[in-house]
Design a protein around this motif. Structure first.
Motif, mmCIF file in Angstrom:
data_model
loop_
_atom_site.group_PDB
_atom_site.id
_atom_site.type_symbol
_atom_site.label_atom_id
_atom_site.label_comp_id
_atom_site.label_asym_id
_atom_site.label_seq_id
_atom_site.Cartn_x
_atom_site.Cartn_y
_atom_site.Cartn_z
ATOM 1 N N ALA A 15 0.826 -1.188 0.000
ATOM 2 C CA ALA A 15 0.000 0.000 0.000
ATOM 3 C C ALA A 15 0.872 1.254 0.000
ATOM 4 O O ALA A 15 1.876 1.333 0.700
ATOM 5 N N ASP A 16 0.454 2.249 -0.790
ATOM 6 C CA ASP A 16 1.169 3.529 -0.850
ATOM 7 C C ASP A 16 2.651 3.326 -1.121
ATOM 8 O O ASP A 16 3.503 3.945 -0.492
ATOM 9 N N ALA A 17 2.960 2.457 -2.045
ATOM 10 C CA ALA A 17 4.353 2.118 -2.311
ATOM 11 C C ALA A 17 5.042 3.092 -3.245
ATOM 12 O O ALA A 17 6.251 3.040 -3.396
ATOM 13 N N ALA A 18 4.276 3.974 -3.869
ATOM 14 C CA ALA A 18 4.859 4.870 -4.863
ATOM 15 C C ALA A 18 5.130 6.252 -4.275
ATOM 16 O O ALA A 18 4.381 6.751 -3.423
ATOM 17 N N ARG A 19 6.199 6.874 -4.734
ATOM 18 C CA ARG A 19 6.504 8.260 -4.403
ATOM 19 C C ARG A 19 5.710 9.168 -5.351
ATOM 20 O O ARG A 19 5.139 8.701 -6.336
ATOM 21 N N PRO A 20 5.658 10.473 -5.061
ATOM 22 C CA PRO A 20 4.886 11.383 -5.921
ATOM 23 C C PRO A 20 5.283 11.340 -7.386
ATOM 24 O O PRO A 20 4.447 11.566 -8.265
ATOM 25 N N ASP A 21 6.570 11.031 -7.666
ATOM 26 C CA ASP A 21 7.005 10.987 -9.063
ATOM 27 C C ASP A 21 6.713 9.643 -9.732
ATOM 28 O O ASP A 21 7.078 9.413 -10.882
ATOM 29 N N GLY A 22 6.057 8.740 -9.001
ATOM 30 C CA GLY A 22 5.705 7.439 -9.556
ATOM 31 C C GLY A 22 6.716 6.349 -9.285
ATOM 32 O O GLY A 22 6.440 5.172 -9.525
ATOM 33 N N SER A 23 7.894 6.689 -8.796
ATOM 34 C CA SER A 23 8.904 5.689 -8.494
ATOM 35 C C SER A 23 8.559 4.972 -7.195
ATOM 36 O O SER A 23 7.816 5.484 -6.355
ATOM 37 N N ARG A 24 9.105 3.770 -7.037
ATOM 38 C CA ARG A 24 8.837 3.007 -5.809
ATOM 39 C C ARG A 24 9.632 3.599 -4.652
ATOM 40 O O ARG A 24 10.823 3.833 -4.763
ATOM 41 N N ARG A 25 8.943 3.845 -3.549
ATOM 42 C CA ARG A 25 9.648 4.353 -2.373
ATOM 43 C C ARG A 25 10.363 3.222 -1.659
ATOM 44 O O ARG A 25 10.144 2.033 -1.935
ATOM 45 N N ALA A 26 11.209 3.592 -0.706
ATOM 46 C CA ALA A 26 11.947 2.603 0.076
ATOM 47 C C ALA A 26 11.008 1.839 1.003
ATOM 48 O O ALA A 26 9.991 2.365 1.473
ATOM 49 N N LEU A 27 11.355 0.599 1.273
ATOM 50 C CA LEU A 27 10.707 -0.159 2.335
ATOM 51 C C LEU A 27 11.096 0.464 3.668
ATOM 52 O O LEU A 27 12.267 0.764 3.911
ATOM 53 N N ARG A 28 10.113 0.665 4.546
ATOM 54 C CA ARG A 28 10.374 1.266 5.861
ATOM 55 C C ARG A 28 10.140 0.218 6.942
ATOM 56 O O ARG A 28 9.045 -0.340 7.053
ATOM 57 N N GLU A 108 11.140 11.383 4.171
ATOM 58 C CA GLU A 108 11.026 12.003 2.854
ATOM 59 C C GLU A 108 12.270 12.805 2.505
ATOM 60 O O GLU A 108 12.712 12.832 1.344
ATOM 61 N N ASP A 109 12.866 13.479 3.490
ATOM 62 C CA ASP A 109 14.108 14.220 3.254
ATOM 63 C C ASP A 109 15.223 13.279 2.803
ATOM 64 O O ASP A 109 16.018 13.614 1.910
ATOM 65 N N LEU A 110 15.297 12.106 3.433
ATOM 66 C CA LEU A 110 16.321 11.137 3.054
ATOM 67 C C LEU A 110 16.098 10.634 1.627
ATOM 68 O O LEU A 110 17.041 10.522 0.845
ATOM 69 N N GLU A 111 14.865 10.333 1.284
ATOM 70 C CA GLU A 111 14.587 9.858 -0.073
ATOM 71 C C GLU A 111 14.907 10.939 -1.104
ATOM 72 O O GLU A 111 15.438 10.647 -2.180
ATOM 73 N N ASP A 112 14.591 12.179 -0.781
ATOM 74 C CA ASP A 112 14.874 13.272 -1.713
ATOM 75 C C ASP A 112 16.372 13.561 -1.800
ATOM 76 O O ASP A 112 16.890 13.878 -2.864
ATOM 77 N N GLY A 113 17.064 13.430 -0.653
ATOM 78 C CA GLY A 113 18.461 13.845 -0.605
ATOM 79 C C GLY A 113 19.457 12.806 -1.078
ATOM 80 O O GLY A 113 20.436 13.151 -1.749
ATOM 81 N N VAL A 114 19.238 11.540 -0.734
ATOM 82 C CA VAL A 114 20.221 10.499 -1.069
ATOM 83 C C VAL A 114 19.604 9.336 -1.839
ATOM 84 O O VAL A 114 20.268 8.348 -2.103
ATOM 85 N N GLY A 115 18.325 9.461 -2.203
ATOM 86 C CA GLY A 115 17.650 8.385 -2.917
ATOM 87 C C GLY A 115 18.183 8.204 -4.315
ATOM 88 O O GLY A 115 19.014 8.991 -4.773
ATOM 89 N N PRO A 116 17.730 7.158 -5.014
ATOM 90 C CA PRO A 116 16.711 6.198 -4.560
ATOM 91 C C PRO A 116 17.259 5.246 -3.503
ATOM 92 O O PRO A 116 18.423 4.857 -3.547
ATOM 93 N N LEU A 117 16.400 4.900 -2.547
ATOM 94 C CA LEU A 117 16.774 4.029 -1.445
ATOM 95 C C LEU A 117 16.001 2.716 -1.532
ATOM 96 O O LEU A 117 14.856 2.682 -1.976
ATOM 97 N N ASP A 118 16.641 1.650 -1.082
ATOM 98 C CA ASP A 118 15.964 0.361 -0.956
ATOM 99 C C ASP A 118 15.266 0.226 0.386
ATOM 100 O O ASP A 118 14.173 -0.342 0.479
ATOM 101 N N LEU A 119 15.902 0.752 1.448
ATOM 102 C CA LEU A 119 15.469 0.452 2.803
ATOM 103 C C LEU A 119 15.728 1.651 3.707
ATOM 104 O O LEU A 119 16.807 2.247 3.666
#
Length: 225
Positions: A15-28, A108-119
């Motif tokens: 659920a809610d696995a996508a980031r605003p740009d459509g890419s897959r976000r990291a597993l948290r 979100e800051d981490l994903e924006d700053g050093v992404g793409p992240l897996d985990l």
């Protein structure tokens, strides 16, 4: 050592696995547990075990300090830009379960700053047996207890022990010195948790983090699959 018939069954859902740009976000994955149970050491060991094959970041939570983040920085488990500290200023429950906005912003800051992240690993401040994460913050939860806290902890239960996707019984090397019965802990944990997995760890042992790292890899395989 692990118990639970589904210890490799992924708990994460998409659920809610996508980031605003459509890419897959990291597993948290959230890590909670009482003070002194070894949460930060577990995070550090996971980073060391997984960082060569996965893109990882960490969010730590402390009430008034950055102590856990500074521990990770001193041990150079990840580059500094991959570690974010949240000072909750209140009970850790507030920031991981009730008002998760500060943690979500850090993620979100981490994903924006050093992404793409897996985990992304989100470590709670030390709390009690009722600590749980909001499903709006993490996809799966790990709860860490230690044998020095008493071998009756699994029997006492509480949401952290009974509902976490993985229960980690840490510091098994101390059992002979504190009079904890690991067999009793295993039986009580299985009775409380049913099919949910439990692993016993000693981070002083070579590759002692392996059962937790294997579980994380299973969650990530489900997430990306």
């Amino acid at each position: 050592m692990h118990i639970g018939h589904q210890h490799d069954t992924p708990a994460a859902v998409g659920a809610d696995a996508a980031r605003p740009d459509g890419s897959r976000r990291a597993l948290r994955i959230g890590l909670g547990g009482p003070v002194g149970s070894g949460k930060t050491a577990t995070v550090a060991a996971l980073c060391a075990a997984l960082r060569d094959t996965l893109s990882i970041a960490v969010v730590t939570n402390d009430i008034y300090t950055r102590e856990d983040a500074e521990f990770l920085l001193r041990n150079a488990v990840l580059p500094p830009e991959r570690i974010q500290a949240v000072e909750t200023g209140a009970c850790p429950h507030t920031a991981i379960r009730d008002d998760i906005s500060a943690n979500l912003e850090a993620v979100e800051d981490l994903e924006d700053g050093v992404g793409p992240l897996d985990l992304i690993l989100v470590e709670s401040g030390g709390d009690n047996l009722t600590a749980t994460f909001s499903k709006g913050l993490v996809d799966a939860q790990v709860f860490v207890i230690d044998v020095a806290g008493g071998d009756d902890i699994p029997r006492k239960g509480g949401p952290g022990v009974t509902t976490a996707d993985l229960l980690v019984v840490n510091k098994t090397d101390l059992a002979p010195y504190v009079g904890s019965d690991l067999g009793r802990m295993a039986r009580d944990a299985e009775e409380q948790r049913g099919e949910l997995p439990v692993v016993f760890t000693s981070l002083r042992a070579p590759d002692g983090i392996a059962p937790v790292a294997d579980w994380v890899r299973a969650q990530l395989a489900a997430w990306t699959g």
